[in-house]
Motif scaffolding. Structure first.
Motif: not given
Length: 289
Positions: A184-194, A225-232
Motif C-alpha cells: 500500500w505504501r508503494k502504491w501511495c507514493l506513486n502518482p498513478r497509484y497501483h 479528494t475529487e482529484r484522487g477519485t478521478h485518478v482512480l
C-alpha cells in the motif's frame, strides 16, 4: 444473515456473511470494505439492502476481523491476496445468486481492488463510495500534512519492530499484515497509484474491466479528494464511468465524511440513491423480488 467461511488462495479462510432477501433476489451485491474496516461496519447497510430485494455478501480480508487467525506477524499476505479474497466471495455469491446480475459496492479500498479481479467480467456494475487513488499528493489537506511522516517513518519503523503494522495501538488505520501495508505504501507514493506502481500487468488488468462504474465523491471527505477519485476512476480506462459529487447539504446532514455513508441516518437518502444506481446499470436483467 448467514455466516459462511470460504477458502481463498493459499488455503486462507475468509469469513463472509450472506444477507438473504425475502424472495427471489433481484440482483446480488458484494460489499468490498475499506482498509482496516471490519465487515461489521456494513451490517446495517447490508441488512437494509437485502430488505430491498438484493442478495448481499460482505467479508473480511484475510488477517482482518473474523478472518484473522493467529498472530498477524506470521501472516504472509499482500493486496493481491486481498483481491483474491474478493474474488472468492464473488464466486460464492454467483453460485447463490441463481443467475441474477452481480454488482459491487466498494468503499475506499473496496473500489481500488476490482480491476485486479479474475471475475471482473461477471460484474454488471460497481458503485464506488469515498474512494480515490491514495497517491499522497492527492490526499485531502488535513491528511497530506502528516502522510509523508506516516509512509517514510512510522510504517517502516513499526513494521520492522513488530513484524506487522500495529495500527490499533498507534490509532492509525488498524492492524495490517506487513505485506499489505508495505505494498500500500508503494502504491501511495506513486502518482498513478497501483497502475503506476505495479506496471504493465496491473494496468492491463484494469484496462480489461468493462463493467460500468459510478464513483460517489464526498465533498467533506477527510481522506480523499475529487482529484484522487478521478485518478482512480480513470484507471478503469475502458469502462463506462462517471463521478458524482455529494455534499452533506444535499442530504440535509452536517457531515458525511469518509465513513459516514453507511450510517443508518442515510437510509432514505444515500442508501436509496445507491439502489437507484444499481437499478440503472442493467435494469432489464433485474427480476422482481
Amino acid at each position: 444473515m448467514q455466516p459462511c467461511d470460504l477458502t481463498s488462495t493459499g488455503g486462507a479462510t475468509i469469513a463472509s456473511r450472506f444477507y438473504e432477501p425475502p424472495g427471489r433476489p433481484r440482483a446480488a451485491v458484494v460489499i468490498g470494505g475499506a482498509m482496516g474496516v471490519k465487515q461489521d461496519y456494513y451490517a446495517a447497510f447490508a441488512q437494509w439492502l437485502a430488505a430491498q430485494g438484493y442478495l448481499v455478501a460482505s467479508f473480511d480480508y484475510r488477517g482482518m476481523g473474523d478472518s484473522r487467525h493467529g498472530p498477524l506477524r506470521e501472516l504472509r499476505a499482500d493486496l493481491f491476496d486481498w483481491a483474491a479474497d474478493f474474488d472468492t466471495v464473488i464466486a460464492a455469491t454467483l453460485l447463490r445468486g441463481g443467475g441474477a446480475p452481480l454488482y459491487l459496492i466498494g468503499h475506499s479500498l473496496g473500489a481500488q481492488l476490482p480491476g485486479l479481479l479474475t471475475h471482473r467480467d461477471r460484474v454488471a456494475g460497481m458503485v464506488s463510495v469515498a474512494a480515490g487513488s491514495g497517491y499522497w499528493r492527492d490526499n485531502a489537506p488535513q491528511l497530506k500534512r502528516m502522510v509523508l511522516y506516516f509512509w517514510h517513518v512510522l510504517v517502516p519503523v513499526a513494521t520492522k519492530l513488530f513484524g506487522y503494522f500495529p495500527g490499533r495501538r498507534l490509532r492509525k488505520v488498524g492492524d495490517l499484515p506487513v505485506g499489505v501495508v508495505l505494498q500500500w505504501r508503494k502504491w501511495c507514493l506513486n502518482p498513478r497509484y497501483h497502475v503506476g506502481a505495479e506496471g504493465t500487468p496491473v494496468r492491463e488488468k484494469f484496462e480489461g474491466a468493462r463493467f460500468p462504474l459510478v464513483a460517489l465523491s464526498i465533498t467533506d471527505d477527510e481522506l480523499m479528494t475529487e482529484r484522487g477519485t478521478h485518478v482512480l476512476v480513470d484507471c478503469y480506462a475502458n469502462a463506462p464511468r462517471r463521478v458524482e459529487r455529494i455534499a452533506p447539504a444535499d442530504v440535509h446532514a452536517r457531515r458525511i465524511g469518509h465513513f459516514g455513508f453507511f450510517r443508518e441516518q442515510f437510509q432514505t437518502s444515500l442508501w436509496q440513491r445507491t439502489v437507484l444506481l444499481l437499478q440503472g446499470f442493467q435494469p432489464s436483467q433485474e427480476t422482481a423480488a
